[in-house]
Design an enzyme around this catalytic site. Structure first.
Site, short mmCIF file in Angstrom:
data_model
loop_
_atom_site.label_atom_id
_atom_site.label_comp_id
_atom_site.label_asym_id
_atom_site.label_seq_id
_atom_site.Cartn_x
_atom_site.Cartn_y
_atom_site.Cartn_z
N GLY A 80 108.40 69.69 25.18
CA GLY A 80 107.75 68.83 24.00
C GLY A 80 108.37 67.46 23.76
O GLY A 80 108.26 66.75 22.57
N THR A 81 109.26 67.27 24.52
CA THR A 81 110.29 65.98 24.35
C THR A 81 109.36 64.55 24.52
O THR A 81 109.78 63.74 23.87
CB THR A 81 111.37 66.01 25.51
OG1 THR A 81 110.64 66.08 27.00
CG2 THR A 81 112.23 67.13 25.32
N THR A 82 108.48 64.67 25.58
CA THR A 82 107.71 63.46 25.32
C THR A 82 106.83 63.18 24.29
O THR A 82 106.64 62.04 23.62
CB THR A 82 106.59 63.58 26.69
OG1 THR A 82 107.31 64.01 27.77
CG2 THR A 82 106.11 62.12 27.13
N GLU A 99 110.83 57.57 30.19
CA GLU A 99 112.22 57.92 30.81
C GLU A 99 113.04 56.85 31.52
O GLU A 99 112.37 56.36 32.33
CB GLU A 99 112.06 59.27 31.55
CG GLU A 99 111.76 60.45 30.81
CD GLU A 99 111.50 61.76 31.64
OE1 GLU A 99 111.88 61.76 32.56
OE2 GLU A 99 111.06 62.42 30.84
N ARG A 197 102.37 73.31 36.70
CA ARG A 197 102.35 71.92 36.64
C ARG A 197 103.17 71.38 37.77
O ARG A 197 103.29 70.11 38.17
CB ARG A 197 102.58 70.92 35.44
CG ARG A 197 101.47 71.22 34.43
CD ARG A 197 101.70 70.58 33.09
NE ARG A 197 101.32 69.13 33.37
CZ ARG A 197 100.01 68.75 33.11
NH1 ARG A 197 99.32 69.41 32.77
NH2 ARG A 197 99.78 67.31 33.34
N SER A 287 103.66 64.28 31.76
CA SER A 287 103.13 64.59 30.55
C SER A 287 101.99 63.57 30.01
O SER A 287 101.54 63.93 28.99
CB SER A 287 104.13 64.94 29.54
OG SER A 287 105.16 66.09 29.78
N ASP A 289 99.14 62.70 30.62
CA ASP A 289 97.89 62.99 30.54
C ASP A 289 97.66 63.81 29.09
O ASP A 289 96.68 63.92 28.54
CB ASP A 289 97.23 63.70 31.65
CG ASP A 289 97.91 64.83 32.00
OD1 ASP A 289 99.38 65.04 31.78
OD2 ASP A 289 97.09 65.89 32.37
N VAL A 291 99.91 63.74 26.67
CA VAL A 291 100.74 63.21 25.43
C VAL A 291 99.53 62.08 24.65
O VAL A 291 99.60 61.61 23.68
CB VAL A 291 102.04 62.44 25.75
CG1 VAL A 291 102.04 61.28 24.82
CG2 VAL A 291 102.88 63.48 25.26
P1 A3P Z 1 102.20 72.42 28.96
O1 A3P Z 1 102.78 72.04 30.41
O2 A3P Z 1 102.65 73.86 28.49
O3 A3P Z 1 100.70 72.18 28.54
P2 A3P Z 1 107.73 67.42 28.05
O4 A3P Z 1 107.18 66.46 27.59
O5 A3P Z 1 108.97 67.73 27.41
O6 A3P Z 1 107.81 67.67 29.64
O7 A3P Z 1 106.98 68.73 27.54
C1 A3P Z 1 105.55 68.91 27.96
C2 A3P Z 1 104.40 69.80 26.97
O8 A3P Z 1 104.44 69.08 26.04
C3 A3P Z 1 103.24 70.27 27.92
O9 A3P Z 1 103.43 71.62 27.77
C4 A3P Z 1 102.23 69.68 26.96
O10 A3P Z 1 101.42 70.38 26.59
C5 A3P Z 1 102.99 69.51 25.55
N1 A3P Z 1 102.30 68.22 24.87
C6 A3P Z 1 102.18 67.05 25.30
N2 A3P Z 1 101.63 66.23 24.61
C7 A3P Z 1 101.02 67.07 23.55
C8 A3P Z 1 100.04 66.86 22.59
N3 A3P Z 1 99.68 65.69 22.24
N4 A3P Z 1 99.95 68.04 21.72
C9 A3P Z 1 100.35 69.24 22.06
N5 A3P Z 1 101.23 69.39 22.97
C10 A3P Z 1 101.65 68.28 23.85
#
Ligand code: A3P
Length: 350
Positions: A80-82, A99, A197, A287, A289, A291
């Site tokens: 959930g970093t993005t 990034e 993914r 991420s 799509d 975010v």
């Molecule tokens: P999943 O791949 O399990 O769906 P990061 O950015 O650190 O790589 O993290 C990716 C995860 O953040 C993804 O997990 C994605 O679902 C979650 N994420 C991104 N945007 C989101 C949003 N708007 N609401 C909830 N989760 C989100």
């Protein structure tokens, strides 16, 4: 006492000479502004931000490593970093951006080069004035320039390259005023996300769940130890599950932590995408799509039906870091709401 004419003339000549030297010296002091040592040191550490990105006006802000309160967002990829950085980007005073990809590599390799010095080499380098502080300044100038100039200027600059947190202590040392937002997530969900993914992380096996969970465990253990050592004033651990379940409560804690006033935009980041001073998403990050969407709970339990029963059964043995972070390893459908974190601890309404 008899003093000869010659002696008086000699005395007068020497006195005149001394007087003119003194006058010249004081004039020089007045006319050229002196740079004291401190100022010079400050100049050396400063990097002028004067870029012009996409037609935006130039900024003359200074990035001084000793005083710039950078915000770093990191953790294991897929935690959930993005989302966190997009929520911060939605704040008018904060800019994280995409990034950079290069900062984790700098952090991984440059300290290695410095450590190559033997004790004898170290002494020679120190004697030559190449002190540890100077090396820190040089690396900080490089990283600071990249953070400042790869995006628009903003009162608070932020960086999100998840794996920088492998070198959290070093980053914290070279930027003493920086703050760290450490994103964590249920290791099973991270493993599932990487496999599903097809995420490529250098040096990480991305198709064998058990090996992946072990790798996650090792990396998280190290990051968490560094975060804890740094202390709560500088490193804040936020579980992804709490960010999506309690976005407002989580972001209140986050903004207070980085000393930025509350702005409702942070919990509606999707409305700021592509807007001036808002959220710029990368067309290449995996991420993007997800975010683009408003905060949602879609990814909370995706893992529970997709990972093998044996992996779920042995999770606590394979990944003891789960318990350290407060995750319930026995349940297939853990109640994340009841999990302990800074968000649930300080939120009396939950
Ligand atoms: P999943 O791949 O399990 O769906 P990061 O950015 O650190 O790589 O993290 C990716 C995860 O953040 C993804 O997990 C994605 O679902 C979650 N994420 C991104 N945007 C989101 C949003 N708007 N609401 C909830 N989760 C989100």
């Amino acid at each position: 006492m008899f003093v000869s004419q010659r002696t008086i003339s000699k005395f007068l000549a020497v006195a005149c000479g001394l007087l003119s030297l003194l006058t010249l010296f004081s004039l020089r002091l007045l006319s050229s502004p002196c740079k004291c040592l401190n100022e010079k040191a400050k100049d050396r550490d400063s990097a002028t931000v004067s870029t012009n990105i996409n037609g935006h006006s130039r900024s003359e802000e200074h990035v001084d490593r000793r005083y710039t309160p950078f915000i770093f967002v990191g953790g294991f990829p897929r935690s959930g970093t993005t989302l966190m950085r997009a929520m911060l980007d939605a704040h008018p005073d904060i800019r994280c951006g995409q990034e950079t990809r290069v900062i984790p590599k700098i952090l991984l390799n440059i300290p290695k080069i410095f450590n190559l010095f033997s004790e004898k080499e170290k002494n020679r380098r120190e004697e030559a004035g190449v002190t540890e502080d100077l090396l820190d300044s040089a690396v900080a100038a490089l990283i600071g320039e990249i953070i400042a100039k790869h995006g628009e200027p903003a009162p608070r600059l932020c960086n999100k390259d998840p794996l920088t947190f492998r070198n959290l202590s070093y980053l914290a040392r070279i930027f003493p005023k920086s703050k760290f937002i450490f994103m964590v997530r249920d290791g099973r969900a991270v493993v599932n996300s990487i496999i599903e993914r097809k995420i490529v992380i250098r040096g990480v096996n991305n198709h064998r769940p058990e090996i992946l969970l072990r790798t996650w465990n090792e990396a998280i253990r190290e990051m968490n130890a560094q975060c804890e050592k740094l202390g709560q004033a500088r490193c804040l651990r936020i579980p992804y599950e709490h960010l999506v379940l309690f976005p407002k409560e989580s972001m209140k804690i986050v903004l207070e932590f980085v000393d930025v006033t509350w702005n409702n935009a942070v919990i509606h980041h999707e409305t700021k995408i592509g807007k001036p001073g808002g959220v710029i998403l990368s067309s290449l990050e995996k991420s993007t799509d997800q975010v683009k969407e408003a905060i949602n709970l879609n990814a909370l339990y995706k893992w529970s039906d997709r990972l093998s029963p044996s992996l779920l059964e042995y999770t606590d043995r394979i990944a003891p870091a789960m318990k350290i972070l407060g995750y319930d390893t026995w349940k297939k459908w853990p109640d994340y709401r009841r999990m302990e974190s800074i968000v649930t601890k300080y939120n009396k309404y939950l």
